[in-house]
Design an enzyme around this catalytic site. Structure first.
Site, PDB file in Angstrom:
ATOM      1  N   TRP A 124      33.837  35.033  41.516  1.00 42.44           N
ATOM      2  CA  TRP A 124      32.205  35.630  41.251  1.00 42.44           C
ATOM      3  C   TRP A 124      32.394  37.060  42.330  1.00 42.44           C
ATOM      4  CZ3 TRP A 124      33.199  30.731  41.738  1.00 42.44           C
ATOM      5  CH2 TRP A 124      33.258  29.570  40.149  1.00 42.44           C
ATOM      6  N   HIS A 125      33.275  37.867  43.373  1.00 41.12           N
ATOM      7  CA  HIS A 125      33.166  38.485  44.033  1.00 41.12           C
ATOM      8  C   HIS A 125      33.422  39.724  43.216  1.00 41.12           C
ATOM      9  CE1 HIS A 125      33.926  35.251  47.413  1.00 41.12           C
ATOM     10  NE2 HIS A 125      33.125  35.225  45.952  1.00 41.12           N
ATOM     11  N   TYR A 126      33.234  40.389  42.323  1.00 41.97           N
ATOM     12  CA  TYR A 126      33.638  41.631  42.289  1.00 41.97           C
ATOM     13  C   TYR A 126      32.321  42.823  42.280  1.00 41.97           C
ATOM     14  CZ  TYR A 126      29.577  39.303  38.648  1.00 41.97           C
ATOM     15  OH  TYR A 126      28.474  38.337  38.542  1.00 41.97           O
TER      16      TYR A 126
END
Ligand code: FAD
Length: 584
Positions: A517-519
C-alpha cells in the site's frame, strides 16, 4: 447555541474524553482539546459562505498537518470525503486492522480497488487518511531522499519532531517482531541499529502510531495543533472538481474554489478569497490527487475529451509514472499461536529490499469471528476461499457467512519483503466522471527485470532467516519448499498461478505479488507540479501528498508524508509572512 451545534459539541466532548481515557499509558502529552469541530458537509451554508485563504482537499496524512499549520495565520477550509476516525473501532484499535480493511461498506474507512494487474488494494476514506487504516510503522526518509527532492534540510529536521512529539512512540516489541530482529541479525542483515526513526542499513526497531494499549493516534490528531478559530473541517465532503476562471485573457487559468457534494448528495461551492496568494491545495493521495486534476480539466486532452470534461490545461503527464512497491510474503506456521503484531522491526538491506513482518490476528472473539474477508491484510493471504472463487463479491458473502473459522489457521506469522524504488511504472486513467468511483490504476509489477532480481534476493533472505536458530525454535519446522507452497495456496490476488511457483522464485514473485500500500506518483515534480508543488500552467493550485513522489520515502512512507504536510505549511507561511512567521 443552536440544538444541532450543541449536540455536536457534546458528541465531540464525549469522544475526546474517550480518547483521553483510552490513551492512558501513552507517554505523549499532546492534548486534543484544541481539535476543531468536525462538521458534516451538509452544514456548509448555501448562501453567503465565507471565502478562504486556503481550501485543502483531503484530510489525510499530509492534509491534516498542512491545514493545522496554515490555520495558525490564515482561514482554512479542510474538505474530507470520509467520516471521523474518532469513535470508529475499526480505525482506533490495532486488533481490528484487518477487519477495517475487509469492510467493503460504502461508509468504510477503507475503499477497496483492484489494479488492472489483478492485485487487490485499498485507499483511505476517512479523516486522517492512510494513518487511520495503516499498519502504524513509523520510519523517516533517508537523508539522500531529502537531498534528491531538494527540500530544506533544516526545516525537514524541525518538521519530523513536530509530528513525533504528538503522535509517535516506541513499540513494546512483540515476540514475533523480536524474533524477526534476531533472525535478521543471525542471517547477516546487520548491524543492529537499536530503536531509531532514522533510515540506516542493517536491522532496527522503528516507531509506531499505536500506543501501548493498541490505540491508534492519527494525522487527524495533528489538527489540534492548529487554530480552531481559523480552521473549518467538513466530513463527507467529496470534492468533484476545482473551479477555474479561464476568462483572464493571456493570464493562466486561476483557481477560484471547488465544487463538492455533501453526505446527502447536495452540491456546494466553496470559494477562495480575492487575495492573489490564496490557493486550493490538493492532498487527496496518490489515487485521489491525479483523479481530481483530471476531473478538473487538467490532463491529457484526448482523455479529457473522451469523458466530455472541458479542458482547462493539456498536460500529458497527469496520472503517469504511478508505482507501487511490490510486496511478497511468506507464511510461517509456528509451534504455538504468536501474539498479534503489525510492523515494528525492519531489515534494510544494501540490495534495496526491506524485510518486515506481521503476525497472528486479533485474538478477541470479535476479531476471530468477524469479517475476515479476502480483503484483509493477513487472512487475505491465508484465505480459505478456493482460488477460483475469489472475487470482491465472494469476499463480501464470505464475511457474512464465516462464523467459525478454526483457530489453528491463525497459528503463524508472515515475513514479507518490499522492493525499494521499483523501476516498473504504470499509469492512472478515469473510468467515469464520478469522483467517488475508483479510476483505473495499472502498476505493471515486475515489468522491469531489476525489480524481479531484487524480489528473488528478498525471498532468499527470508529463507536464510527461516534457517536461523531463532526460527528453528519458533517455527513448526516446515521446509522452505513447503512454506512457499503454502504461501502460493494462500495468496490472494487475481493473477493465475503456475505449477513451477515453488521451483522458480521469479515465477513465485510474479504470481504472488501483493501490495504494501505504498503506491505513489501521478503528479510528479517537474512534470505536473513545480519544485514548490504548484501545478504547472495554472495559478492558485498546489499538490502536497504522496502523488508527487518518484519513489516512496524510507522503508514506509507515512513519517515523511506527515512531515511533508507540516513542512509545506511552514514554507508557505514563510513565503507569505517572511522568515519571522511564528508557527508553533
Ligand atoms: P491519504 O492519507 O490517503 O490522504 C488522502 C485523503 O484524501 C483521504 O483521507 C481521502 O479520503 C481524501 N480524499 C481523496 N479524494 C478526495 C476528494 N475528491 N474529496 C475529498 N477528500 C478526498 N505507511 C507507513 O509508513 N507505515 C505503515 O505501517 C503503513 N501501512 C499501511 C497499511 C495500509 C493498509 C495502507 C492503505 C497504507 C499503509 N501505509 C503505511 C502507507 C501510508 O499510510 C500512505 O502512503 C500515506 O498515508 C498516504 O498519504 P497521502 O496523504 O498521500 O494520502
Amino acid at each position: 447555541m443552536a440544538l444541532s451545534k450543541r449536540v455536536l459539541f457534546i458528541f465531540q466532548a464525549i469522544e475526546c474524553l474517550c480518547f483521553f481515557s483510552l490513551s492512558q499509558g501513552n507517554q505523549q502529552q499532546f492534548s486534543l482539546r484544541n481539535l476543531p469541530p468536525l462538521q458534516k458537509a451538509s452544514s456548509f451554508p448555501a448562501t453567503h459562505p465565507e471565502a478562504y485563504d486556503y481550501i485543502i482537499v483531503g484530510g489525510g496524512t499530509a492534509g491534516c498537518p498542512l491545514a493545522a499549520t496554515l490555520s495558525l495565520k490564515f482561514k482554512v477550509l479542510l474538505l474530507e470525503r470520509g467520516g471521523s476516525p474518532y469513535g470508529n473501532r475499526n480505525v482506533s484499535y490495532m486488533e481490528n486492522f484487518h477487519i477495517g480493511l475487509s469492510n467493503m461498506a460504502p461508509d468504510s474507512a477503507s475503499q477497496a480497488f483492484i489494479s488492472t494487474d489483478g492485485v487487490i488494494n485499498a485507499r483511505a476514506r476517512v479523516l486522517g487518511g492512510g494513518t487511520s487504516i495503516n499498519a502504524g510503522f513509523y520510519s523517516r526518509a533517508s537523508s539522500s531522499f531529502i537531498q534528491q527532492v531538494g527540500w530544506d534540510e533544516d526545516l525537514v529536521n524541525e518538521s519530523f519532531p513536530w509530528v513525533e512529539d504528538k503522535i509517535v512512540q516506541w513499540p513494546k516489541i512483540a515476540p514475533w517482531q523480536a524474533a524477526l530482529r534476531d533472525g535478521l541479525l543471525q542471517a547477516g542483515v546487520s548491524p543492529f541499529n537499536g530503536y531509531t526513526y532514522d533510515h540506516v542499513s542493517g536491522t532496527k526497531v522503528g516507531g509506531t502510531i499505536f500506543d501501548d494499549s493498541g490505540y491508534r493516534h492519527t494525522a487527524a490528531d495533528l489538527l489540534a495543533a492548529g487554530d480552531p478559530n481559523n480552521l473549518r473541517v467538513l466530513l463527507h465532503a467529496s470534492v468533484d472538481k476545482i473551479v477555474f476562471n479561464t476568462q483572464q485573457g493571456r493570464l493562466k487559468p486561476r483557481a477560484t474554489g471547488v465544487q463538492f457534494t455533501d453526505e446527502n448528495g447536495r452540491l456546494h461551492q466553496a470559494f477562495l478569497n480575492s487575495n492573489r496568494d490564496s490557493e486550493v491545495i490538493v492532498s487527496a493521495g496518490a489515487i485521489g490527487s491525479p483523479q481530481l486534476l483530471l476531473l478538473s480539466g487538467i490532463g491529457p486532452k484526448n482523455d479529457l475529451k473522451n469523458h466530455r470534461i472541458p479542458v482547462v490545461l493539456h498536460n500529458k503527464y497527469v496520472g503517469k509514472g504511478m508505482a507501487d512497491n511490490p510486496m511478497n510474503s511468506i507464511f510461517i506456521p509456528t509451534k504455538s499461536p504468536p501474539r498479534q503484531s503489525l510492523i515494528e522491526t525492519v531489515g534494510i538491506t544494501e540490495a534495496g529490499v526491506f524485510i518486515e513482518a506481521s503476525s497472528g490476528f486479533g485474538q478477541s472473539p470479535e476479531s476471530i469471528h468477524c469479517h475476515h474477508g479476502i480483503m484483509s491484510a493477513e487472512i487475505g493471504q491465508l484465505s480459505t476461499i478456493p482460488p477460483k472463487q475469489r472475487s470482491l463479491e465472494k469476499a463480501q458473502e464470505y464475511a457474512h457467512t464465516k462464523l467459525d473459522l478454526p483457530k489453528e489457521i491463525f497459528q503463524g506469522g508472515f515475513i514479507l519483503e518490499k522492493i525499494d524504488g521499483p523501476l516498473s511504472l504504470g499509469h492512472l486513467a478515469l473510468i467515469d466522471t464520478d469522483v467517488r468511483k475508483n479510476p483505473a490504476v495499472t502498476f505493471n509489477y515486475f515489468s522491469h527485470p531489476h525489480d524481479l532480481t531484487r524480489c528473488v534476493y528478498g525471498i532468499k533472505t527470508i529463507e536464510r532467516i527461516l534457517n536461523t536458530n531463532r526460527f528453528s525454535e519458533l517455527a513448526a519446522g516446515f521446509s522452505m519448499e513447503r512454506v512457499l507452497n503454502m504461501s502460493v495456496q494462500a495468496n490472494v490476488n487475481f493473477i493465475p498461478k503456475h505449477t513451477n511457483d515453488t521451483e522458480s522464485l521469479e515465477q513465485f514473485c510474479r504470481d504472488t505479488v501483493i501490495t504494501i500500500w505504498h503506491y505513489h506518483g501521478g503528479c510528479h515534480v517537474g512534470k505536473v507540479v513545480d519544485q514548490q508543488h504548484r501545478v504547472l500552467g495554472v495559478s492558485g493550485v498546489r499538490v502536497v501528498d504522496g502523488s508527487t513522489f518518484s519513489r516512496s520515502p524510507g522503508t514506509n512512507p507515512q513519517a515523511t508524508v506527515m512531515m511533508m504536510g507540516r513542512y509545506f505549511g511552514v514554507k508557505i507561511l514563510r513565503e507569505r509572512l517572511g522568515q519571522a512567521a511564528g508557527c508553533n
